[in-house]
Design a protein around this motif. Structure first.
Motif, short mmCIF file in Angstrom:
data_model
loop_
_atom_site.label_atom_id
_atom_site.label_comp_id
_atom_site.label_asym_id
_atom_site.label_seq_id
_atom_site.Cartn_x
_atom_site.Cartn_y
_atom_site.Cartn_z
N PRO A 108 -1.84 41.64 27.09
CA PRO A 108 -1.47 41.87 28.49
C PRO A 108 -2.66 42.20 29.38
CG PRO A 108 -0.89 43.76 27.14
CD PRO A 108 -1.31 42.69 26.20
N VAL A 109 -3.77 42.67 28.80
CA VAL A 109 -4.93 43.05 29.61
C VAL A 109 -6.03 42.00 29.56
CG1 VAL A 109 -6.76 44.75 29.92
CG2 VAL A 109 -4.46 45.51 29.33
N SER A 110 -6.41 41.57 28.37
CA SER A 110 -7.57 40.69 28.24
C SER A 110 -7.29 39.24 28.62
CB SER A 110 -8.12 40.74 26.81
OG SER A 110 -7.15 40.33 25.87
N ARG A 111 -6.04 38.79 28.51
CA ARG A 111 -5.76 37.38 28.80
C ARG A 111 -6.11 37.00 30.24
NH1 ARG A 111 -5.42 33.02 25.77
NH2 ARG A 111 -4.19 34.24 24.30
N PRO A 112 -5.71 37.79 31.27
CA PRO A 112 -6.11 37.40 32.62
C PRO A 112 -7.60 37.39 32.83
CG PRO A 112 -4.57 39.26 32.66
CD PRO A 112 -4.84 38.95 31.25
N LEU A 113 -8.33 38.29 32.14
CA LEU A 113 -9.78 38.32 32.27
C LEU A 113 -10.40 37.04 31.72
CD1 LEU A 113 -10.42 42.02 31.21
CD2 LEU A 113 -10.25 41.10 33.51
N PHE A 114 -9.85 36.56 30.62
CA PHE A 114 -10.35 35.31 30.05
C PHE A 114 -9.98 34.12 30.93
CE2 PHE A 114 -11.27 37.61 26.20
CZ PHE A 114 -12.33 36.91 25.65
N MET A 150 -12.65 44.39 33.96
CA MET A 150 -11.26 44.80 33.95
C MET A 150 -10.67 44.59 35.35
SD MET A 150 -12.17 48.82 33.51
CE MET A 150 -10.47 49.20 33.06
N PHE A 151 -9.40 44.94 35.51
CA PHE A 151 -8.75 44.83 36.81
C PHE A 151 -8.77 46.17 37.52
CE2 PHE A 151 -6.63 41.22 34.66
CZ PHE A 151 -6.98 40.24 35.56
N LEU A 152 -8.95 46.11 38.82
CA LEU A 152 -8.96 47.33 39.63
C LEU A 152 -7.53 47.86 39.77
CD1 LEU A 152 -10.57 49.30 41.41
CD2 LEU A 152 -10.14 47.77 43.33
N ASP A 153 -7.34 49.10 39.35
CA ASP A 153 -6.05 49.75 39.50
C ASP A 153 -6.27 51.21 39.88
OD1 ASP A 153 -6.90 50.95 37.15
OD2 ASP A 153 -5.49 49.88 35.86
N LYS A 154 -5.22 51.98 39.93
CA LYS A 154 -5.33 53.38 40.33
C LYS A 154 -6.15 54.19 39.35
CE LYS A 154 -1.02 53.49 42.99
NZ LYS A 154 0.31 54.13 43.14
N THR A 155 -6.06 53.85 38.05
CA THR A 155 -6.83 54.58 37.04
C THR A 155 -8.32 54.40 37.25
OG1 THR A 155 -5.03 54.27 35.44
CG2 THR A 155 -7.18 54.89 34.57
N SER A 196 -8.06 42.99 41.64
CA SER A 196 -9.34 42.28 41.63
C SER A 196 -10.09 42.58 40.34
CB SER A 196 -10.20 42.71 42.83
OG SER A 196 -9.57 42.43 44.05
N VAL A 197 -10.91 41.62 39.92
CA VAL A 197 -11.76 41.83 38.74
C VAL A 197 -12.94 42.70 39.15
CG1 VAL A 197 -13.26 40.72 37.05
CG2 VAL A 197 -11.09 39.65 37.68
N VAL A 198 -13.15 43.80 38.40
CA VAL A 198 -14.26 44.71 38.67
C VAL A 198 -14.99 44.99 37.35
CG1 VAL A 198 -13.21 45.79 40.68
CG2 VAL A 198 -12.77 46.74 38.41
N TYR A 199 -16.16 45.62 37.46
CA TYR A 199 -17.00 45.90 36.30
C TYR A 199 -17.36 47.38 36.30
CZ TYR A 199 -17.33 40.84 36.55
OH TYR A 199 -17.02 39.51 36.62
N PHE A 255 -18.50 42.93 28.85
CA PHE A 255 -17.63 42.66 27.71
C PHE A 255 -16.18 42.89 28.11
CE2 PHE A 255 -18.94 47.11 27.42
CZ PHE A 255 -17.73 47.78 27.23
N VAL A 256 -15.27 42.32 27.30
CA VAL A 256 -13.84 42.49 27.51
C VAL A 256 -13.20 42.89 26.20
CG1 VAL A 256 -13.77 40.80 29.38
CG2 VAL A 256 -13.30 40.07 27.04
N GLU A 257 -12.05 43.50 26.30
CA GLU A 257 -11.30 43.93 25.12
C GLU A 257 -10.28 42.86 24.74
OE1 GLU A 257 -7.79 47.13 24.19
OE2 GLU A 257 -9.56 47.89 25.26
N MET A 258 -10.12 42.62 23.46
CA MET A 258 -9.10 41.70 22.98
C MET A 258 -8.73 42.07 21.55
SD MET A 258 -11.47 38.29 22.48
CE MET A 258 -10.03 37.25 22.38
N GLU A 259 -7.65 41.51 21.06
CA GLU A 259 -7.24 41.79 19.69
C GLU A 259 -8.16 41.08 18.69
OE1 GLU A 259 -4.90 43.82 18.50
OE2 GLU A 259 -4.49 44.51 20.55
#
Length: 238
Positions: A51-57, A168-173, A193-196, A217-221
């Motif tokens: 759910p997180v890494s797929r949009p980044l790829f 990663m994606f910009l969110d409230k966290t 938005s994609v941020v670093y 880098f990005v996180e993935m399984e």
């Protein structure tokens, strides 16, 4: 006299048409690539959901495969949600901003909006109270890869990750932990938005093109990293 006036206008119109055709072709190619990524995700959702890494790829692939695209923005991403009478829906909305300019400066102002919906194969109840969903017994096993220039997957504590930032994606966290970068003016980035971010020692988040961002880098399984051809890091063991 007439030819000297008409020919330049004709030439500009032809170049404009060629540029528009290139932009249309890039949009079609981006849509095909995004559909391909979501098809893969819909098949693997039951085993190794991303759910997180797929949009980044998806962002990385669309940028890499379309050189006249200056920016890719995920404008909508919903994972395994209900839509009408259908459940387990994966939804993606994206926008392309073109970087090339035609003789009239039009292409730089063009954008392409894409929207894709698909249903994940996750399995359902067998009727006896047991689930046939393999995800119920699978544990998350995240690793980290460098999608732009890397062939290995790493553990979180790997020293190779220390000098790099995470995409990663910009969110409230993210906004709660980091402030905007004054160099790239990342305060202009909206949610999604994609941020670093440099998690070890950074205090701000960056957007694409910031001179502070080099490797990321990005996180993935782990299973998906192996499926994509990544091999274990020789330092941390992956």
């Amino acid at each position: 006299m007439e030819a000297s006036l008409v020919f330049p206008a004709f030439l500009i119109v032809m170049m404009l048409l060629i540029s528009v055709m290139d932009a249309y072709a890039a949009g079609e190619n981006a849509m095909f690539a995004a559909c391909d990524e979501l098809h893969e995700e819909s098949v693997k959702a039951a085993l190794v959901p991303e759910p997180v890494s797929r949009p980044l790829f998806i962002v990385s692939r669309l940028s890499r495969e379309n050189r006249n695209v200056g920016r890719v923005l995920i404008t909508g991403w919903r994972y395994m949600h209900e839509s009408g009478s259908m459940d387990d829906v994966i939804s993606l909305d994206f926008r392309l901003f073109f970087s090339e300019t035609d003789p009239l400066g039009g292409i730089s102002r063009l954008r392409y909006d894409g929207s894709i919906r698909c249903r994940a194969f996750t399995g359902k109840d067998n009727g006896d109270g047991t689930s046939c969903d393999p995800a119920d017994t699978e544990e998350s096993d995240p690793v980290y890869v460098f999608p732009e220039r890397g062939e290995r997957y790493h553990r979180r504590e790997c020293p190779f990750l220390n000098p790099a930032c995470q995409q990663m994606f910009l969110d409230k966290t993210v906004k709660k932990r980091f402030g905007p970068c004054s160099i790239c003016h990342s305060e202009s980035a909206g949610y999604g938005s994609v941020v670093y971010c440099f998690f070890n020692e950074g205090e701000v988040y960056h957007i694409g093109g910031c001179p502070m961002v080099d490797k990321y880098f990005v996180e993935m399984e782990r299973a998906d990293a192996i499926g994509k051809g990544y091999t274990p890091c020789g330092t941390c063991g992956g």
